[in-house]
Design a protein around this motif. Structure first.
Motif, mmCIF file in Angstrom:
data_model
loop_
_atom_site.group_PDB
_atom_site.id
_atom_site.type_symbol
_atom_site.label_atom_id
_atom_site.label_comp_id
_atom_site.label_asym_id
_atom_site.label_seq_id
_atom_site.Cartn_x
_atom_site.Cartn_y
_atom_site.Cartn_z
ATOM 1 N N PHE A 46 0.960 -1.093 -0.168
ATOM 2 C CA PHE A 46 -0.061 0.008 0.151
ATOM 3 C C PHE A 46 0.857 1.299 0.069
ATOM 4 C CE2 PHE A 46 -2.161 -3.444 1.823
ATOM 5 C CZ PHE A 46 -3.498 -3.439 1.493
ATOM 6 N N VAL A 49 0.022 8.188 -2.472
ATOM 7 C CA VAL A 49 0.368 9.014 -4.032
ATOM 8 C C VAL A 49 0.618 10.406 -3.504
ATOM 9 C CG1 VAL A 49 -0.638 9.810 -6.219
ATOM 10 C CG2 VAL A 49 -1.180 7.505 -5.250
ATOM 11 N N PHE A 58 -5.511 8.121 -10.864
ATOM 12 C CA PHE A 58 -5.583 8.379 -9.273
ATOM 13 C C PHE A 58 -4.686 9.602 -9.040
ATOM 14 C CE2 PHE A 58 -2.157 5.268 -10.113
ATOM 15 C CZ PHE A 58 -1.025 6.106 -9.907
ATOM 16 N N ASP A 62 -4.335 9.794 -2.708
ATOM 17 C CA ASP A 62 -5.096 8.663 -2.654
ATOM 18 C C ASP A 62 -4.152 7.495 -2.336
ATOM 19 O OD1 ASP A 62 -7.301 9.738 -3.902
ATOM 20 O OD2 ASP A 62 -6.782 9.090 -6.001
ATOM 21 N N LEU A 63 -4.581 6.103 -1.842
ATOM 22 C CA LEU A 63 -3.605 5.042 -1.522
ATOM 23 C C LEU A 63 -3.739 4.186 -2.648
ATOM 24 C CD1 LEU A 63 -1.917 4.162 1.009
ATOM 25 C CD2 LEU A 63 -4.092 2.898 1.447
ATOM 26 N N VAL A 64 -2.505 3.872 -3.174
ATOM 27 C CA VAL A 64 -2.459 2.985 -4.304
ATOM 28 C C VAL A 64 -2.139 1.397 -3.719
ATOM 29 C CG1 VAL A 64 -0.971 2.031 -6.198
ATOM 30 C CG2 VAL A 64 -1.762 4.433 -6.055
ATOM 31 N N SER A 81 4.702 0.294 -10.279
ATOM 32 C CA SER A 81 5.165 0.967 -9.087
ATOM 33 C C SER A 81 6.801 0.633 -9.196
ATOM 34 C CB SER A 81 4.661 0.723 -7.777
ATOM 35 O OG SER A 81 3.319 1.349 -7.647
ATOM 36 N N THR A 95 4.808 5.516 -9.590
ATOM 37 C CA THR A 95 3.708 4.518 -10.069
ATOM 38 C C THR A 95 3.434 5.432 -11.426
ATOM 39 O OG1 THR A 95 2.738 3.800 -7.763
ATOM 40 C CG2 THR A 95 1.507 3.592 -9.725
ATOM 41 N N TYR A 132 0.055 -2.146 -10.621
ATOM 42 C CA TYR A 132 -1.129 -1.529 -10.022
ATOM 43 C C TYR A 132 -2.388 -2.469 -9.934
ATOM 44 C CZ TYR A 132 -4.704 2.016 -9.973
ATOM 45 O OH TYR A 132 -6.120 2.533 -9.789
ATOM 46 N N HIS A 135 -6.872 1.597 -5.984
ATOM 47 C CA HIS A 135 -6.520 2.641 -5.072
ATOM 48 C C HIS A 135 -7.686 3.037 -4.410
ATOM 49 C CE1 HIS A 135 -8.684 5.139 -8.475
ATOM 50 N NE2 HIS A 135 -8.985 5.887 -7.391
ATOM 51 N N GLY A 140 -4.684 7.824 1.407
ATOM 52 C CA GLY A 140 -3.239 8.117 1.308
ATOM 53 C C GLY A 140 -3.222 9.307 2.416
#
Length: 230
Positions: A46, A49, A58, A62-64, A81, A95, A132, A135, A140
């Motif tokens: 995790f 971003v 995204f 955000d959380l990828v 990533s 990413t 990826y 997200h 994030g």
């Protein structure tokens, strides 16, 4: 009314505990610890971003979610990533999308791009972290706040301390109730013992009375016997 208050108090304490537990697990899953790429859990990572280079896929904050993969199986269009090969961003995780698969100095590499431009440096296969998978919007930003001292204090430590204080107060209350109950039992035993002693004292006095009466009767009989002999 008391059962309702008890149930409400139990629900609040349980909610505090579960919230603290969830946030603690969230930190453990997403924490970078000693690794720049974060901790891998069952093949997934995790990553927060920090730029809008891939908007609208995204955005910053955000959380990828990425999954470990075999770089040789990746192809054009995949979003990956990787550790940036750019000397000015050494160790930074990026990413971006694969634009081409090339040989760079005899090493299989990817040419990557953001939403608007190509990256300057090819990415060797061994610097790829994963592909990826999706997200979580704004997570994030939440994670960054959570990892900060104010966020940790507010969302993790404070609920845990509230739960701990509640349990401590409950323990002390139960201890007080136990002591009061023990004192009541001792008082009942004291009263019962006192009553038993009083009853025994009354019985003893009655027995003494009977003994005196018997002695008087014996003296009377002895006197009568003497009179008869004379």
């Amino acid at each position: 009314m008391r059962p309702f208050i008890h149930i409400l108090s139990l629900c609040i304490k349980t909610a505090f505990f579960l919230t603290a537990l969830f946030l603690l697990c969230f930190i453990l899953v997403t924490s970078p610890w000693n690794q720049p790429g974060g901790v891998e859990w069952f093949g997934y990572r995790f990553l927060a971003v920090r730029s809008d280079s891939m908007r609208p896929l995204f955005a910053s904050g955000d959380l990828v979610v990425i999954r470990r993969c075999d770089p040789s199986q990746l192809q054009k269009g995949d979003v990956i990533s990787f550790y940036s090969p750019d000397p000015s961003h050494q160790g930074l995780i990026v990413t971006h999308q694969i634009d081409q698969v090339v040989q760079s100095d005899g090493v299989p590499s990817f040419v990557t791009k953001g939403a608007s431009s190509l990256d300057l440096y090819p990415v060797p296969f061994h610097q790829v972290l994963g592909i990826y998978q999706g997200h979580i919007p704004a997570a994030g930003r939440f994670l960054s706040f959570l990892k900060s001292p104010p966020g940790y204090l507010l969302l993790v430590l404070f609920p845990f301390l509230c739960f701990l204080c509640g349990q401590t107060a409950r323990f002390l209350r139960l201890l007080k109730q136990y002591r009061q109950q023990a004192l009541r039992q001792l008082e009942h035993k004291r009263i019962a013992l006192q009553q038993s002693l009083q009853e025994n004292a009354c019985a003893l006095q009655y027995n003494r009375y009977l003994i005196r009466r018997l002695e008087e009767m014996l003296e009377s009989l002895h006197s009568l016997k003497k009179e008869d002999e004379t």
